[in-house]
Scaffold this active site. Structure first.
Site, mmCIF file in Angstrom:
data_model
loop_
_atom_site.group_PDB
_atom_site.id
_atom_site.type_symbol
_atom_site.label_atom_id
_atom_site.label_comp_id
_atom_site.label_asym_id
_atom_site.label_seq_id
_atom_site.Cartn_x
_atom_site.Cartn_y
_atom_site.Cartn_z
ATOM 1 N N ASP A 92 0.870 -1.171 0.000
ATOM 2 C CA ASP A 92 0.000 0.000 0.000
ATOM 3 C C ASP A 92 0.913 1.230 0.000
ATOM 4 O O ASP A 92 2.044 1.190 0.479
ATOM 5 C CB ASP A 92 -0.968 -0.015 1.185
ATOM 6 C CG ASP A 92 -2.122 0.973 0.991
ATOM 7 O OD1 ASP A 92 -2.155 1.669 -0.052
ATOM 8 O OD2 ASP A 92 -2.990 1.063 1.875
ATOM 9 N N ASP A 267 -7.711 -7.198 1.608
ATOM 10 C CA ASP A 267 -6.728 -7.270 2.691
ATOM 11 C C ASP A 267 -7.407 -6.721 3.919
ATOM 12 O O ASP A 267 -8.298 -5.877 3.813
ATOM 13 C CB ASP A 267 -5.486 -6.407 2.391
ATOM 14 C CG ASP A 267 -5.750 -4.943 2.712
ATOM 15 O OD1 ASP A 267 -6.394 -4.260 1.888
ATOM 16 O OD2 ASP A 267 -5.359 -4.480 3.806
ATOM 17 N N CYS A 307 -6.363 -26.378 10.332
ATOM 18 C CA CYS A 307 -5.093 -25.770 10.778
ATOM 19 C C CYS A 307 -4.497 -26.612 11.912
ATOM 20 O O CYS A 307 -5.201 -27.384 12.558
ATOM 21 C CB CYS A 307 -5.282 -24.313 11.196
ATOM 22 S SG CYS A 307 -5.882 -24.061 12.877
ATOM 23 N N CYS A 310 -6.275 -26.319 15.353
ATOM 24 C CA CYS A 310 -7.527 -27.067 15.499
ATOM 25 C C CYS A 310 -7.286 -28.568 15.562
ATOM 26 O O CYS A 310 -8.040 -29.303 16.190
ATOM 27 C CB CYS A 310 -8.486 -26.714 14.361
ATOM 28 S SG CYS A 310 -9.144 -25.039 14.562
HETATM 29 N N1 GUN Z 1 -6.570 1.005 2.902
HETATM 30 C C1 GUN Z 1 -7.881 1.044 3.200
HETATM 31 N N2 GUN Z 1 -8.494 2.047 2.522
HETATM 32 C C2 GUN Z 1 -7.539 2.652 1.785
HETATM 33 C C3 GUN Z 1 -7.547 3.771 0.883
HETATM 34 O O1 GUN Z 1 -8.565 4.409 0.628
HETATM 35 N N3 GUN Z 1 -6.352 4.100 0.313
HETATM 36 C C4 GUN Z 1 -5.198 3.415 0.582
HETATM 37 N N4 GUN Z 1 -4.068 3.807 -0.017
HETATM 38 N N5 GUN Z 1 -5.165 2.373 1.427
HETATM 39 C C5 GUN Z 1 -6.322 1.998 2.010
HETATM 40 ZN ZN ZN Z 2 -8.159 -23.818 12.867
#
Ligand code: GUN
Ligand code: ZN
Length: 373
Positions: A92, A267, A307, A310
């Site tokens: 990110d 994510d 897993c 578990c």
């Molecule tokens: N992670 C969750 N929302 C965002 C977003 O709007 N921009 C970015 N860069 N990362 C994020």
């Molecule tokens: Zn598990």
């Protein structure tokens, strides 16, 4: 192309299965990417993460530029040898972190000026410096630096942020094209909770040569209905042949909803964060392991889970570890939750593959729905 998306099947609901081809392998979608913010997990080793079936990890440019810094990644040849991960990595851009910075930040057209949390040194995170840092990290997928705002911002303020996001997206592409690193770059659709702005953002970004598109600015204060509506609005304007990534979302229920609306990638810190707080996601619902009722339970956390936690440990033992604040407890719940999310995605993909996502959605939704969602 740095990543290639192969669309396999679109179910009658609009949910899609595909394969994301990266230079670190080809991975089925819809997929969930566990979050290794600082090039690592608080309670998990890379071996354990690998065993959960996760193929792509998320790391954060903002954190990694401050510590350990670009020189370390350049010295090690990128994040993969550095953290001991041979799968793919998505970074990110730092766009999300800029907005939780302390008061003395300054955001201009150039970028975000702020002081390092670690040594108080002056820092600039601009579209260009974010790309340079992501090139040092050498992730498979880079994200543009964007302007993320509170969902409750009014329309004029949301438009301003969106338009700057668009200008920064153009600058990010130009910065990326200066160096042929073989990395992919995704644009980020913004526009808050305003449908017309979401349309405009998707229309602007899809004219640019991005390898995929993210939907940003959600899970930042909007209602669940707004989130689902905006996701649907954005995916409706995105091309079929490129991957769609919903950033920072979400609970298992959120994932079921977003897949229904054509999202391919996710994510979220939820599986690991909730583990640290003593919550386990199971196919029978959310389990708060510290509840007194589990003290004498000798069965596994989730009988449907494969897993190692578990297979080997009981709810009673996990409660003992969590109540005693033993790190091992957080680690075991993290292993389980990260595996649960991968298993959830497997079930989702299986449903879509046989054109039966409507049924998968109903079954999973009633099984896993919890008041915590
Ligand atoms: N992670 C969750 N929302 C965002 C977003 O709007 N921009 C970015 N860069 N990362 C994020
Ligand atoms: Zn598990």
């Amino acid at each position: 192309m740095a990543v290639r998306f192969e669309l396999l099947n679109t179910d009658p609901t609009g949910a899609r299965t595909g394969i994301l081809h990266t230079r670190k392998g080809s991975f089925p979608t819809p997929m969930f990417m566990p979050v290794a913010t600082h090039a690592g997990f608080r309670h998990l080793g890379m071996e354990e993460v690998k065993e959960t079936g996760a193929k792509v990890l998320l790391a954060n440019t903002y954190h990694l530029m401050l510590r350990p810094g670009p020189e370390v990644f350049e010295r090690f040849g990128g994040i993969h040898p550095f953290m001991g991960w041979d799968g793919a990595v998505l970074t990110d851009s730092g766009g999300f972190q800029i907005f939780s910075l302390p008061e003395d930040r300054l955001i201009t057209e150039k970028g975000a000026h702020f002081r390092s949390f670690y040594d108080n040194s002056r820092q600039l995170l601009s579209p260009e410096s974010s790309i340079a840092m992501q090139q040092a990290i050498n992730s498979e997928i880079m994200m543009v630096l964007d302007v993320c705002i509170d969902s409750r911002t009014d329309e004029a303020g949301t438009r301003e942020a969106m338009e700057r996001t668009h200008r920064w997206a153009v600058r990010s592409l130009a910065a990326k094209e200066k160096r042929a690193t073989g990395q992919a770059l995704f644009g980020i659709v913004q526009g808050g909770v305003h449908p017309a702005l979401r349309d405009e953002s998707a229309a602007f970004l899809t004219k640019l040569p991005f390898d995929g598109f993210a939907i940003g600015g959600l899970a930042v204060g909007e209602t669940k209905v707004e989130r689902d509506t905006m996701t649907e609005r954005a995916t409706a304007s995105l091309p079929q042949d490129k991957p769609r990534y919903l950033m920072g979302v979400g609970t298992p229920t959120d994932l079921l909803e977003a897949v229904l609306r054509g999202v391919d990638m996710f994510d979220c810190i939820i599986p690991t964060k909730m583990a640290q707080q003593g919550y386990a996601y199971t196919f029978q619902g959310l389990v708060r392991i510290t509840r007194t009722a589990y003290r004498l339970e000798d069965g596994p956390l989730d009988p449907e889970c494969d897993c190692y936690v578990c297979k080997k440990y009981s709810r009673g033992y996990l409660q003992h570890l969590m109540r005693g604040k033993h790190h091992l407890g957080s680690r075991f719940l993290s292993v389980h939750n990260v595996r649960h999310y991968q298993k959830l995605m497997e079930r989702i993909r299986e449903g879509i593959s046989r054109n039966g996502y409507a049924q998968t959605y109903r079954e999973l939704k009633s099984a896993i729905a919890t008041p915590k969602d």
